[in-house]
Design an enzyme around this catalytic site. Structure first.
Site, PDB file in Angstrom:
ATOM      1  N   GLU A   1      16.103  -7.250 -26.474  1.00 35.27           N
ATOM      2  CA  GLU A   1      16.399  -7.379 -25.049  1.00 35.27           C
ATOM      3  C   GLU A   1      17.552  -8.355 -24.860  1.00 35.27           C
ATOM      4  O   GLU A   1      17.338  -9.570 -24.816  1.00 35.27           O
ATOM      5  CB  GLU A   1      15.172  -7.902 -24.297  1.00 35.27           C
ATOM      6  CG  GLU A   1      13.954  -7.005 -24.377  1.00 35.27           C
ATOM      7  CD  GLU A   1      13.040  -7.181 -23.176  1.00 35.27           C
ATOM      8  OE1 GLU A   1      12.744  -6.171 -22.541  1.00 35.27           O
ATOM      9  OE2 GLU A   1      12.643  -8.325 -22.861  1.00 35.27           O
TER      10      GLU A   1
ATOM     11  N   GLY B   1      17.226  -7.501 -15.778  1.00 33.97           N
ATOM     12  CA  GLY B   1      17.159  -7.667 -14.328  1.00 33.97           C
ATOM     13  C   GLY B   1      18.525  -7.740 -13.662  1.00 33.97           C
ATOM     14  O   GLY B   1      18.639  -8.116 -12.500  1.00 33.97           O
TER      15      GLY B   1
ATOM     16  N   LYS C   1       5.835  -8.325 -15.482  1.00 35.56           N
ATOM     17  CA  LYS C   1       6.171  -9.739 -15.225  1.00 35.56           C
ATOM     18  C   LYS C   1       5.216 -10.281 -14.151  1.00 35.56           C
ATOM     19  O   LYS C   1       4.051  -9.881 -14.132  1.00 35.56           O
ATOM     20  CB  LYS C   1       7.650  -9.862 -14.849  1.00 35.56           C
ATOM     21  CG  LYS C   1       8.536  -9.188 -15.907  1.00 35.56           C
ATOM     22  CD  LYS C   1       9.980  -9.524 -15.797  1.00 35.56           C
ATOM     23  CE  LYS C   1      10.745  -8.822 -16.921  1.00 35.56           C
ATOM     24  NZ  LYS C   1      12.171  -9.097 -16.922  1.00 35.56           N
TER      25      LYS C   1
ATOM     26  N   HIS D   1       8.990 -13.337 -25.117  1.00 39.41           N
ATOM     27  CA  HIS D   1       9.937 -12.792 -24.134  1.00 39.41           C
ATOM     28  C   HIS D   1      10.978 -13.867 -23.795  1.00 39.41           C
ATOM     29  O   HIS D   1      10.650 -15.052 -23.749  1.00 39.41           O
ATOM     30  CB  HIS D   1       9.189 -12.345 -22.875  1.00 39.41           C
ATOM     31  CG  HIS D   1      10.059 -11.549 -21.955  1.00 39.41           C
ATOM     32  ND1 HIS D   1      10.962 -12.144 -21.109  1.00 39.41           N
ATOM     33  CD2 HIS D   1      10.200 -10.206 -21.782  1.00 39.41           C
ATOM     34  CE1 HIS D   1      11.614 -11.187 -20.439  1.00 39.41           C
ATOM     35  NE2 HIS D   1      11.168 -10.011 -20.835  1.00 39.41           N
TER      36      HIS D   1
ATOM     37  N   ASN E   1       6.730  -3.880 -18.527  1.00 45.85           N
ATOM     38  CA  ASN E   1       6.419  -5.305 -18.413  1.00 45.85           C
ATOM     39  C   ASN E   1       6.502  -5.643 -16.935  1.00 45.85           C
ATOM     40  O   ASN E   1       7.594  -5.730 -16.377  1.00 45.85           O
ATOM     41  CB  ASN E   1       7.446  -6.123 -19.226  1.00 45.85           C
ATOM     42  CG  ASN E   1       7.261  -7.618 -19.022  1.00 45.85           C
ATOM     43  OD1 ASN E   1       6.292  -8.066 -18.414  1.00 45.85           O
ATOM     44  ND2 ASN E   1       8.207  -8.403 -19.529  1.00 45.85           N
TER      45      ASN E   1
ATOM     46  N   SER F   1      17.302  -3.501 -18.048  1.00 48.16           N
ATOM     47  CA  SER F   1      17.778  -2.554 -17.031  1.00 48.16           C
ATOM     48  C   SER F   1      17.647  -1.085 -17.445  1.00 48.16           C
ATOM     49  O   SER F   1      18.517  -0.268 -17.128  1.00 48.16           O
ATOM     50  CB  SER F   1      19.225  -2.884 -16.615  1.00 48.16           C
ATOM     51  OG  SER F   1      19.289  -4.170 -16.039  1.00 48.16           O
TER      52      SER F   1
ATOM     53  N   GLU G   1      12.191 -14.813 -21.106  1.00 52.65           N
ATOM     54  CA  GLU G   1      11.826 -15.676 -19.964  1.00 52.65           C
ATOM     55  C   GLU G   1      10.854 -16.760 -20.406  1.00 52.65           C
ATOM     56  O   GLU G   1      10.893 -17.887 -19.915  1.00 52.65           O
ATOM     57  CB  GLU G   1      11.251 -14.804 -18.828  1.00 52.65           C
ATOM     58  CG  GLU G   1      12.361 -14.010 -18.150  1.00 52.65           C
ATOM     59  CD  GLU G   1      11.947 -12.666 -17.568  1.00 52.65           C
ATOM     60  OE1 GLU G   1      10.740 -12.426 -17.367  1.00 52.65           O
ATOM     61  OE2 GLU G   1      12.852 -11.838 -17.329  1.00 52.65           O
TER      62      GLU G   1
HETATM   63  P1  13P Z   1      14.423  -5.194 -16.526  1.00 51.72           P
HETATM   64  O1  13P Z   1      14.062  -3.799 -16.969  1.00 51.72           O
HETATM   65  O2  13P Z   1      13.973  -5.526 -15.141  1.00 51.72           O
HETATM   66  O3  13P Z   1      15.876  -5.486 -16.768  1.00 51.72           O
HETATM   67  O4  13P Z   1      13.587  -6.193 -17.478  1.00 51.72           O
HETATM   68  C1  13P Z   1      13.629  -6.027 -18.844  1.00 51.72           C
HETATM   69  C2  13P Z   1      12.602  -6.901 -19.460  1.00 51.72           C
HETATM   70  O5  13P Z   1      12.740  -8.110 -19.490  1.00 51.72           O
HETATM   71  C3  13P Z   1      11.388  -6.259 -19.994  1.00 51.72           C
HETATM   72  O6  13P Z   1      10.646  -7.152 -20.734  1.00 51.72           O
END
Ligand code: 13P
Length: 250
Positions: free
Chosen positions: A166, A172, A11, A94, A9, A212, A96
């Site tokens: 997640e 992150g 982002k 997601h 992803n 992560s 976010e």
């Molecule tokens: P990270 O791997 O950067 O922690 O992000 C995970 C994520 O939100 C994937 O959708």
């Protein structure tokens, strides 16, 4: 045996030029992967990425979509548009999107139904915040998110949904859930699906871990009994690092 599915992803990262540079090395690095490989890119990158992924084993996805097929929704992209250009996957719900753009269990459910109407494969995200984990409500929260998201889908459709667990506190932050914590939560989701849709669906549905994931922890996570791969953010931006995650079993 369920297959492994490993999705990046990106982002809000990578310009089309940066996609070209990523794709100069990535396809060769993952061409023999046993896992299914997906890259979920920003809309602006999708056409370029699809062209470069043609004739490779890399599938292309996006990170969100509207549930209506067209209309007065300024700035949105519809499932029909995505189908039209041949996108395979779409991430839905997601954390976010839920946190910053008011995505709700109800809109997530509408988007899942829209994805099936347009033959797009959804990657549904669920997960708890740190406070929710500390309160001890993780199981209740993620099983409820799962149940509400899947409401009204047929058994055949639920089988095809990929669900990414997640934990928000692991996204992150560099703080990964332990493989035991991740597997436990993913089992809760599988058990919930088993209770509603039965053994056949529960044993087939692909459940990923996200938060992560790196080349240093991918193998341990993906070899757990119920973890069928991962949804990878930061570590999917670099072709070499992401290829090591995809090839975690080599
Ligand atoms: P990270 O791997 O950067 O922690 O992000 C995970 C994520 O939100 C994937 O959708």
């Amino acid at each position: 045996m369920r297959r492994k599915v490993i999705a990046g992803n990106w982002k809000m990262n990578k310009t089309p030029i940066e996609v070209v540079s990523f794709m100069e090395t990535f396809p060769e690095l993952v061409k023999d992967a046993e896992a299914e490989v997906i890259l979920c890119a920003p809309y602006i990158d999708v056409m370029v990425l699809m062209k470069l992924a043609d004739d490779t084993n890399i599938k292309v996805g996006v990170q969100n979509m509207h549930y209506e097929e067209s209309g007065a929704y300024t700035g949105e992209v519809s499932p029909k548009m995505l189908r039209d250009i041949g996108v395979d996957y779409v991430i839905i719900g997601h954390s976010e999107r839920r946190a910053y753009y008011n995505e709700t269990d109800e809109s997530v459910n509408k988007k899942l139904k829209a994805a099936f109407n347009y033959n797009l494969k959804p990657i549904l995200c669920v997960g708890e915040t740190l406070e929710q984990r500390e309160e001890g409500i993780t199981k209740d929260l993620i099983t409820t998110q799962t149940r509400l998201a899947l409401k009204g889908l047929s058994n055949e459709q639920v089988k095809k949904v990929i669900i990414a667990y997640e934990p928000i506190w692991a996204i992150g932050t560099g703080k990964t859930a332990t493989s035991l914590e991740a597997n436990e939560a993913i089992k809760w989701i599988r058990d919930e699906i088993r209770a509603i849709y039965g053994d056949e669906v529960a044993d087939e549905v692909i459940l990923q871990y996200g938060g992560s994931v790196k080349s240093s922890n991918a193998k341990e996570l993906f070899e757990m009994s119920d973890i069928d791969g991962g949804l990878v953010g930061g570590a999917s931006l670099d072709p070499t690092e992401f290829s090591k995650i995809v090839n975690y079993n080599k």
